[in-house]
Motif scaffolding. Structure first.
Motif, PDB file in Angstrom:
ATOM      1  N   ILE A 201      44.964  90.714  -2.361  1.00  0.00           N
ATOM      2  CA  ILE A 201      44.607  89.320  -2.643  1.00  0.00           C
ATOM      3  C   ILE A 201      45.385  88.864  -3.870  1.00  0.00           C
ATOM      4  O   ILE A 201      45.510  89.613  -4.845  1.00  0.00           O
ATOM      5  CB  ILE A 201      43.093  89.181  -2.907  1.00  0.00           C
ATOM      6  CG1 ILE A 201      42.298  89.639  -1.682  1.00  0.00           C
ATOM      7  CG2 ILE A 201      42.723  87.743  -3.262  1.00  0.00           C
ATOM      8  CD1 ILE A 201      40.800  89.696  -1.910  1.00  0.00           C
ATOM      9  N   LYS A 202      45.910  87.667  -3.824  1.00  0.00           N
ATOM     10  CA  LYS A 202      46.675  87.152  -4.964  1.00  0.00           C
ATOM     11  C   LYS A 202      45.830  87.222  -6.229  1.00  0.00           C
ATOM     12  O   LYS A 202      44.645  86.905  -6.210  1.00  0.00           O
ATOM     13  CB  LYS A 202      47.126  85.711  -4.696  1.00  0.00           C
ATOM     14  CG  LYS A 202      48.067  85.175  -5.766  1.00  0.00           C
ATOM     15  CD  LYS A 202      48.662  83.850  -5.358  1.00  0.00           C
ATOM     16  CE  LYS A 202      49.559  83.289  -6.453  1.00  0.00           C
ATOM     17  NZ  LYS A 202      50.687  84.165  -6.779  1.00  0.00           N
ATOM     18  N   TRP A 203      46.452  87.641  -7.317  1.00  0.00           N
ATOM     19  CA  TRP A 203      45.757  87.815  -8.595  1.00  0.00           C
ATOM     20  C   TRP A 203      45.027  86.524  -8.981  1.00  0.00           C
ATOM     21  O   TRP A 203      45.644  85.484  -9.177  1.00  0.00           O
ATOM     22  CB  TRP A 203      46.768  88.193  -9.669  1.00  0.00           C
ATOM     23  CG  TRP A 203      46.190  88.702 -10.954  1.00  0.00           C
ATOM     24  CD1 TRP A 203      45.991  87.986 -12.099  1.00  0.00           C
ATOM     25  CD2 TRP A 203      45.767  90.037 -11.240  1.00  0.00           C
ATOM     26  NE1 TRP A 203      45.470  88.789 -13.077  1.00  0.00           N
ATOM     27  CE2 TRP A 203      45.319  90.057 -12.589  1.00  0.00           C
ATOM     28  CE3 TRP A 203      45.718  91.213 -10.500  1.00  0.00           C
ATOM     29  CZ2 TRP A 203      44.836  91.207 -13.203  1.00  0.00           C
ATOM     30  CZ3 TRP A 203      45.238  92.365 -11.115  1.00  0.00           C
ATOM     31  CH2 TRP A 203      44.803  92.354 -12.453  1.00  0.00           C
ATOM     32  N   GLY A 204      43.706  86.596  -9.031  1.00  0.00           N
ATOM     33  CA  GLY A 204      42.916  85.432  -9.417  1.00  0.00           C
ATOM     34  C   GLY A 204      42.490  84.540  -8.273  1.00  0.00           C
ATOM     35  O   GLY A 204      41.788  83.554  -8.483  1.00  0.00           O
ATOM     36  N   ALA A 205      42.889  84.878  -7.034  1.00  0.00           N
ATOM     37  CA  ALA A 205      42.518  84.043  -5.886  1.00  0.00           C
ATOM     38  C   ALA A 205      41.121  84.397  -5.394  1.00  0.00           C
ATOM     39  O   ALA A 205      40.554  85.431  -5.746  1.00  0.00           O
ATOM     40  CB  ALA A 205      43.527  84.217  -4.761  1.00  0.00           C
ATOM     41  N   VAL A 206      40.574  83.528  -4.563  1.00  0.00           N
ATOM     42  CA  VAL A 206      39.244  83.749  -3.999  1.00  0.00           C
ATOM     43  C   VAL A 206      39.319  84.853  -2.952  1.00  0.00           C
ATOM     44  O   VAL A 206      40.267  84.926  -2.181  1.00  0.00           O
ATOM     45  CB  VAL A 206      38.715  82.451  -3.354  1.00  0.00           C
ATOM     46  CG1 VAL A 206      37.330  82.670  -2.759  1.00  0.00           C
ATOM     47  CG2 VAL A 206      38.681  81.334  -4.387  1.00  0.00           C
TER      48      VAL A 206
END
Length: 258
Positions: A201-206
Motif C-alpha cells: 500500500i502506498k506510504w500513508g494511503a488508506v
C-alpha cells in the motif's frame, strides 16, 4: 667522489622515469570518488528560515530568504526533515529550501514511522508473467528483495510502525517528509483464503488502496496471485513463463475469488 655523484644522478633519473607510471596507474574512478566525498552541497532558501538545534528547537533567529548556505547532512527530526549547516550544530527545515546544487544528501537516520525495509520471501522473488485482464496484453512482474515492479510501478518496500500516528492524515506530515517517502510502500504480510500475501500500500494511503501478491499453485505450477482491494479480489495470476501465462489466460480458478 665522482662515483657517488654519478650514482646520485643515475638514481634521480630513475625516479623521474618511474614517477609518471605511478601517477598513470591511479584509476580515474578513485579520483572521482575522492572528489565526491569532498563535494559541497548548497541550498538556496526560498523563504526566511529559522535556525534549529538537533532536537528541533529554535530560538527564532532566522536566515533570510534568497541566501545560499552550505549543508552536509539531511536528518529527520520528528516528522520533519532538516539540513545541517556545515560543521555546525545548526539546522534549517528542508521545507524552506528551494534549489539544491551539488551532491544530493541521503538521510542519516530513518524517517519517523519507518521500521526499515521489507524483505520479500525468496521463493517469491524472480520474474513472472501474466496477461492483463483489461488490456489483454502480456505483462511482466519482477519481484526483488525490497521492490516489486509491476508495469513500471516499483515502490521501495518499507514497514510502517503500526503505532505511527494517523496514517490517513497526510496533512500532518511535512512536505519534505512526503517527498522523501514518495516512492515507498507500507508493506506487510497477510493471509487471505489460505494464501499468504505480501500487501503493498502506498506510504500513508488508506488500507485497501494497494495490491497484494501471494505465492500459490495452480495447474501444478507455482504462481503469483495478484489481488486488489480490501477483500484481495484476484486481479491476475502470474506464471513462470510467458507461454504458461498465455496458455492460462482468461481462466478462472475455483479456489480464487474474482
Amino acid at each position: 667522489m665522482k662515483l657517488s655523484r654519478k650514482l646520485l644522478m643515475v638514481s634521480a633519473a630513475a625516479l623521474l622515469s618511474i614517477s609518471p607510471v605511478v601517477a598513470a596507474s591511479i584509476p580515474s574512478s578513485n579520483v572521482q570518488a575522492a572528489a565526491s566525498k569532498n563535494a559541497t552541497t548548497t541550498v538556496l532558501l526560498k523563504r526566511n528560515a529559522y535556525i534549529y538545534n538537533s532536537k528541533g528547537k529554535t530560538n527564532k533567529k532566522a536566515i533570510k530568504k534568497g541566501r545560499s548556505i552550505n549543508v552536509n547532512q539531511l536528518k529527520a527530526i520528528g516528522t520533519k526533515l532538516f539540513y545541517r549547516i556545515n560543521n555546525r550544530k545548526q539546522y534549517v527545515k528542508a521545507a524552506n529550501v528551494g534549489k539544491l546544487t551539488g551532491r544530493k544528501l541521503k538521510l542519516v537516520n530513518k524517517l519517523p514511522g519507518d521500521e526499515g525495509l521489507f524483505n520479500v520471501p525468496k521463493d517469491m522473488q524472480g520474474t513472472w508473467y501474466y496477461i492483463d485482464s483489461y488490456t489483454k496484453k502480456p505483462e511482466k512482474l519482477v519481484i526483488g528483495q525490497n521492490v516489486i515492479n509491476n508495469k513500471g510501478y516499483k515502490p521501495e518496500l518499507h514497514v510502517m510502525n503500526k503505532h505511527f500516528g494517523d496514517k490517513t492524515n497526510l496533512t500532518k506530515w511535512s512536505r519534505a517528509y512526503r517527498d522523501a517517502s514518495r516512492d515507498w510502500s507500507d508493506t506487510s504480510l497477510t493471509k487471505v483464503r489460505g494464501i499468504n500475501y505480501v500487501q503493498v500500500i502506498k506510504w500513508g494511503a488508506v488500507g485497501g488502496d494497494g495490491l497484494s501478491y501471494g505465492l500459490h499453485k495452480e495447474a501444478g505450477q507455482p504462481v503469483i496471485v495478484i489481488g486488489t482491494g480490501a477483500k484481495t479480489w484476484t486481479q491476475a495470476v502470474a506464471w513462470k513463463t510467458p507461454e504458461l501465462a498465455k496458455e492460462n489466460s482468461g481462466k478462472h480458478f475455483k479456489d480464487l475469488d474474482y
